[in-house]
Design a protein around this motif. Structure first.
Motif, PDB file in Angstrom:
ATOM      1  N   GLY A  94       0.794  -1.223   0.000  1.00  0.00           N
ATOM      2  CA  GLY A  94       0.000   0.000   0.000  1.00  0.00           C
ATOM      3  C   GLY A  94       0.824   1.269   0.000  1.00  0.00           C
ATOM      4  O   GLY A  94       1.130   1.840   1.049  1.00  0.00           O
ATOM      5  N   ALA A  95       1.173   1.749  -1.203  1.00  0.00           N
ATOM      6  CA  ALA A  95       2.024   2.938  -1.310  1.00  0.00           C
ATOM      7  C   ALA A  95       1.229   4.238  -1.196  1.00  0.00           C
ATOM      8  O   ALA A  95       1.823   5.304  -1.029  1.00  0.00           O
ATOM      9  N   GLN A  96      -0.093   4.168  -1.312  1.00  0.00           N
ATOM     10  CA  GLN A  96      -0.902   5.388  -1.134  1.00  0.00           C
ATOM     11  C   GLN A  96      -1.046   5.616   0.371  1.00  0.00           C
ATOM     12  O   GLN A  96      -2.081   5.343   0.983  1.00  0.00           O
ATOM     13  N   ALA A  97       0.040   6.099   0.967  1.00  0.00           N
ATOM     14  CA  ALA A  97       0.119   6.212   2.423  1.00  0.00           C
ATOM     15  C   ALA A  97       1.227   7.203   2.777  1.00  0.00           C
ATOM     16  O   ALA A  97       2.008   7.613   1.911  1.00  0.00           O
ATOM     17  N   GLU A  98       1.303   7.555   4.031  1.00  0.00           N
ATOM     18  CA  GLU A  98       2.330   8.522   4.443  1.00  0.00           C
ATOM     19  C   GLU A  98       3.727   7.897   4.500  1.00  0.00           C
ATOM     20  O   GLU A  98       4.728   8.571   4.261  1.00  0.00           O
ATOM     21  N   HIS A  99       3.751   6.600   4.801  1.00  0.00           N
ATOM     22  CA  HIS A  99       5.042   5.916   4.894  1.00  0.00           C
ATOM     23  C   HIS A  99       4.901   4.546   4.242  1.00  0.00           C
ATOM     24  O   HIS A  99       3.794   4.005   4.144  1.00  0.00           O
ATOM     25  N   LEU A 100       6.034   4.000   3.803  1.00  0.00           N
ATOM     26  CA  LEU A 100       5.995   2.726   3.074  1.00  0.00           C
ATOM     27  C   LEU A 100       7.237   1.914   3.406  1.00  0.00           C
ATOM     28  O   LEU A 100       8.353   2.440   3.393  1.00  0.00           O
ATOM     29  N   ARG A 101       7.024   0.643   3.694  1.00  0.00           N
ATOM     30  CA  ARG A 101       8.168  -0.260   3.824  1.00  0.00           C
ATOM     31  C   ARG A 101       8.506  -0.775   2.432  1.00  0.00           C
ATOM     32  O   ARG A 101       7.623  -1.252   1.716  1.00  0.00           O
ATOM     33  N   VAL A 102       9.768  -0.665   2.050  1.00  0.00           N
ATOM     34  CA  VAL A 102      10.223  -1.165   0.750  1.00  0.00           C
ATOM     35  C   VAL A 102      11.191  -2.318   0.988  1.00  0.00           C
ATOM     36  O   VAL A 102      12.301  -2.111   1.475  1.00  0.00           O
ATOM     37  N   PRO A 103      10.787  -3.553   0.650  1.00  0.00           N
ATOM     38  CA  PRO A 103      11.696  -4.692   0.808  1.00  0.00           C
ATOM     39  C   PRO A 103      12.852  -4.604  -0.200  1.00  0.00           C
ATOM     40  O   PRO A 103      12.753  -3.901  -1.212  1.00  0.00           O
ATOM     41  N   LEU A 104      13.901  -5.344   0.035  1.00  0.00           N
ATOM     42  CA  LEU A 104      15.031  -5.437  -0.897  1.00  0.00           C
ATOM     43  C   LEU A 104      15.481  -4.042  -1.357  1.00  0.00           C
ATOM     44  O   LEU A 104      15.625  -3.759  -2.547  1.00  0.00           O
ATOM     45  N   ALA A 105      15.677  -3.169  -0.373  1.00  0.00           N
ATOM     46  CA  ALA A 105      15.891  -1.748  -0.674  1.00  0.00           C
ATOM     47  C   ALA A 105      17.072  -1.501  -1.615  1.00  0.00           C
ATOM     48  O   ALA A 105      16.980  -0.685  -2.540  1.00  0.00           O
ATOM     49  N   ASP A 106      18.164  -2.216  -1.420  1.00  0.00           N
ATOM     50  CA  ASP A 106      19.336  -1.993  -2.286  1.00  0.00           C
ATOM     51  C   ASP A 106      19.015  -2.275  -3.751  1.00  0.00           C
ATOM     52  O   ASP A 106      19.482  -1.572  -4.649  1.00  0.00           O
ATOM     53  N   GLY A 107      18.250  -3.323  -3.960  1.00  0.00           N
ATOM     54  CA  GLY A 107      17.942  -3.706  -5.344  1.00  0.00           C
ATOM     55  C   GLY A 107      16.821  -2.896  -5.945  1.00  0.00           C
ATOM     56  O   GLY A 107      16.734  -2.757  -7.175  1.00  0.00           O
ATOM     57  N   THR A 108      15.958  -2.351  -5.091  1.00  0.00           N
ATOM     58  CA  THR A 108      14.704  -1.760  -5.562  1.00  0.00           C
ATOM     59  C   THR A 108      14.782  -0.255  -5.763  1.00  0.00           C
ATOM     60  O   THR A 108      14.294   0.285  -6.756  1.00  0.00           O
ATOM     61  N   LEU A 109      15.376   0.435  -4.800  1.00  0.00           N
ATOM     62  CA  LEU A 109      15.318   1.902  -4.792  1.00  0.00           C
ATOM     63  C   LEU A 109      16.475   2.521  -5.568  1.00  0.00           C
ATOM     64  O   LEU A 109      17.617   2.060  -5.484  1.00  0.00           O
ATOM     65  N   VAL A 110      16.164   3.553  -6.323  1.00  0.00           N
ATOM     66  CA  VAL A 110      17.194   4.286  -7.061  1.00  0.00           C
ATOM     67  C   VAL A 110      17.181   5.729  -6.546  1.00  0.00           C
ATOM     68  O   VAL A 110      16.159   6.407  -6.640  1.00  0.00           O
ATOM     69  N   PRO A 111      18.299   6.194  -5.959  1.00  0.00           N
ATOM     70  CA  PRO A 111      18.326   7.566  -5.444  1.00  0.00           C
ATOM     71  C   PRO A 111      18.470   8.580  -6.583  1.00  0.00           C
ATOM     72  O   PRO A 111      19.099   8.291  -7.605  1.00  0.00           O
ATOM     73  N   THR A 112      17.896   9.739  -6.385  1.00  0.00           N
ATOM     74  CA  THR A 112      18.117  10.833  -7.335  1.00  0.00           C
ATOM     75  C   THR A 112      19.443  11.516  -6.956  1.00  0.00           C
ATOM     76  O   THR A 112      19.948  11.309  -5.850  1.00  0.00           O
ATOM     77  N   PRO A 113      19.995  12.335  -7.862  1.00  0.00           N
ATOM     78  CA  PRO A 113      21.299  12.954  -7.567  1.00  0.00           C
ATOM     79  C   PRO A 113      21.258  13.892  -6.364  1.00  0.00           C
ATOM     80  O   PRO A 113      22.299  14.242  -5.820  1.00  0.00           O
ATOM     81  N   GLY A 114      20.092  14.340  -5.961  1.00  0.00           N
ATOM     82  CA  GLY A 114      19.972  15.224  -4.800  1.00  0.00           C
ATOM     83  C   GLY A 114      18.500  15.353  -4.458  1.00  0.00           C
ATOM     84  O   GLY A 114      17.681  14.607  -4.988  1.00  0.00           O
ATOM     85  N   THR A 115      18.172  16.295  -3.594  1.00  0.00           N
ATOM     86  CA  THR A 115      16.755  16.522  -3.280  1.00  0.00           C
ATOM     87  C   THR A 115      16.127  17.266  -4.451  1.00  0.00           C
ATOM     88  O   THR A 115      16.601  18.333  -4.828  1.00  0.00           O
ATOM     89  N   PRO A 116      15.098  16.706  -5.032  1.00  0.00           N
ATOM     90  CA  PRO A 116      14.544  17.338  -6.245  1.00  0.00           C
ATOM     91  C   PRO A 116      13.719  18.568  -5.907  1.00  0.00           C
ATOM     92  O   PRO A 116      13.095  18.642  -4.842  1.00  0.00           O
ATOM     93  N   PRO A 117      13.718  19.552  -6.802  1.00  0.00           N
ATOM     94  CA  PRO A 117      12.800  20.679  -6.645  1.00  0.00           C
ATOM     95  C   PRO A 117      11.362  20.166  -6.803  1.00  0.00           C
ATOM     96  O   PRO A 117      11.141  19.156  -7.477  1.00  0.00           O
ATOM     97  N   ASP A 118      10.419  20.863  -6.205  1.00  0.00           N
ATOM     98  CA  ASP A 118       9.014  20.474  -6.275  1.00  0.00           C
ATOM     99  C   ASP A 118       8.530  20.202  -7.701  1.00  0.00           C
ATOM    100  O   ASP A 118       7.749  19.277  -7.936  1.00  0.00           O
ATOM    101  N   ALA A 119       9.029  21.017  -8.623  1.00  0.00           N
ATOM    102  CA  ALA A 119       8.551  20.911 -10.004  1.00  0.00           C
ATOM    103  C   ALA A 119       8.875  19.558 -10.642  1.00  0.00           C
ATOM    104  O   ALA A 119       8.231  19.148 -11.602  1.00  0.00           O
ATOM    105  N   LEU A 120       9.889  18.865 -10.104  1.00  0.00           N
ATOM    106  CA  LEU A 120      10.280  17.570 -10.704  1.00  0.00           C
ATOM    107  C   LEU A 120       9.546  16.385 -10.078  1.00  0.00           C
ATOM    108  O   LEU A 120       9.645  15.263 -10.582  1.00  0.00           O
TER     109      LEU A 120
END
Lengths: 340, 340
Positions: free
Chosen positions: A113-139
């Protein structure tokens, strides 16, 4: 925390849910900055897909890492990250071949359930891709689009072998279809024909680089595509609906030797083998391995080369998610962004 | 001249037919040196495929050019030639993309009847490929195999993306399946698993380079393939039967991201869209564009690098074609060569 929960057909409520926590050492917990409603969320919302009630909803997300398990090494708290709708280890044979959506250890984010304030993401290393920095709101809308609809459209365009010199037909003018137009053009397709009968969607398709609009459907639509392609049909066809009619329209729009990339979740679709045999079109598709494309897509967005965020034409606080579902159900909105 | 004519289910007669002649300036007429019975000939022979009777039979041929039309420029009388089961111009957009079996000007050789002493071949320049010289008798079966079964097996292996490092499953141990084994190995496949329950066919498969035999069928066969592939399924699967059971077996033997090359003519096959969507295997196949591969296959045969001729395990004069059909129908022969 608050989260969207489906209690039955048409009955979507935003309610208190338990704050997720690290369950296994490869988990991360993120604070969701933006999430959204998917065309596929409408299947259970409409009661067509049977799911056990009550069910937390949502599988698209972008946000900030709050906490990581002891076995998470590449993702750190504070990073802004985008993930796909299946958590994947990104190291198994299937992942390494580019099919992370079928990772042998995959976990469906939809069940969390990602339509929520917080989310557990399993296998975080394999799953999540960080952006180069904190994105501006417009992005934010564009980065959220990468989580599913852009990645799915990109996979469809890749599966259909969209590229230089090729004519591409897109069946379906939902968010995935509209972003498949953008993907096909980015991949170099010379001509992109969109099948759409909705003026606002036609306009966005043209903005994404579509060269032709076909408003006819079924046999008439196929005939029009044949007319536009010297009688032969298209090299590449993207199917982004998932019905029998759309699938057959896609198959019949392809030329012999052509490629169909299908990403609409097939509901009651039966493909006639004899027709396929003589049509000589190849089929590739299914659950999009969005993770394969995420680093490239984030880079294209970050550097301003694509703006897939325009498919969100309704922007609501999470607390008003029910309105968002209703708007998509009634086709008043293409895609609804929700902000927790 | 003599030619094989099907008068009804099981009623194959070799009888006097009119000697073919040049009808359009792009035609050639050849003296047929060798022809054969195809698995697909058995569908009308068994009465499963309805065709108008009486019907001349045969679409595989190798022979010597007797006469050419005024518009034939690259083929000359006296040349030994091999052609495919569709005459194709080899110049249209579809041909140039490698799908000569869907040439916009194609003519089915089946309707002309290649099981005969002489054959008119339309679009001779595009269709016929000459050998480097007059072949020795020993090469005739191999060259004839290139006309359909080898070319079809080669296409299937190509469509399934057989290649180095890949594990290939072949469903079907008829001539096409057996030659798909040979093709997959030639294309570099590391491991080739053949599904077969017939000892003589298993032996030929092993001679063609198969590494494993699976004699189980259906779900048990799929389970065995999974066992042999670390639980994942094969990278490439070749389907060379054309039934629902064989097609589903092929789909289920593939791993996510895998490729199915299907060349068995689909009879009453319906592919479930939902299963395909989640299986994430791609499908490519249909009527094999054998013409694409003919120059390369003739070269491989001429230089002794492959011997696809061993699939012919019964060699009869054309006058005894009825015996040949019966032998294949009863599965006493893999493939029957007929000499006019």
């Amino acid at each position: 925390m608050l989260g969207a929960v489906l209690h039955g057909p048409g009955d979507l409520r935003v309610q208190e849910r338990k704050h997720p926590r690290i369950l296994t050492p490869t988990d991360a917990v993120i604070r969701v900055t933006a999430t959204c409603v998917c065309g596929s969320d409408l299947w259970p919302y409409r009661g067509i897909e049977k799911v056990p009630w009550p069910r937390p909803m949502g599988h698209e997300y972008a946000g900030v890492v709050e906490q990581v398990g002891d076995d998470v090494h590449t993702i750190q708290p504070g990073q802004f990250v985008v993930g796909s709708f299946f958590a994947s280890d990104n190291t198994c044979d299937i992942c390494r071949s580019g099919y992370q959506s079928s990772c042998i250890n995959r976990v469906g984010i939809g069940s969390l359930g990602a339509q929520a304030e917080h989310l557990r993401v399993p296998l975080a290393d394999g799953t999540l891709v960080p952006t180069p920095g904190t994105p501006p709101d417009a992005l934010i809308p564009a980065l959220l689009a990468a989580s599913d609809v852009l990645g799915t459209g990109w996979f469809a365009a890749t599966a259909a072998q969209a590229g230089p010199g090729r004519t591409v037909v897109v069946v379906g003018d939902g968010a995935v279809g509209l972003l498949a137009v953008l993907a096909a053009r980015q991949l170099g397709a010379t001509r992109v024909i969109v099948m759409s009968r909705h003026e606002s969607r036609q306009k966005l398709a043209l903005d994404h680089g579509a060269t032709d609009i076909v408003s006819e459907r079924g046999d008439d639509g196929v005939a029009r595509v044949k007319e536009l392609t010297g009688g032969l049909g298209a090299h590449s066809v993207i199917e982004a609906v998932g019905t029998q009619e759309a699938m057959m329209q896609a198959v019949r729009c392809g030329r012999p030797g052509g490629h169909i990339g299908y990403v609409g979740i097939a509901h009651d679709v039966e493909l006639p083998g004899h027709e396929l045999f003589f049509a000589q079109v190849s089929l590739q598709g299914g659950l999009a391995p969005v993770r394969r494309f995420l680093p490239e897509l984030i880079d294209l967005i970050w550097t301003g080369r694509i703006d897939p965020g325009r498919v969100f034409d309704l922007d609501l606080p999470l607390t008003r998610a029910a309105e968002g579902y209703a708007a998509m159900h009634e086709r008043r909105a293409v895609k609804v962004l929700l902000r927790p």
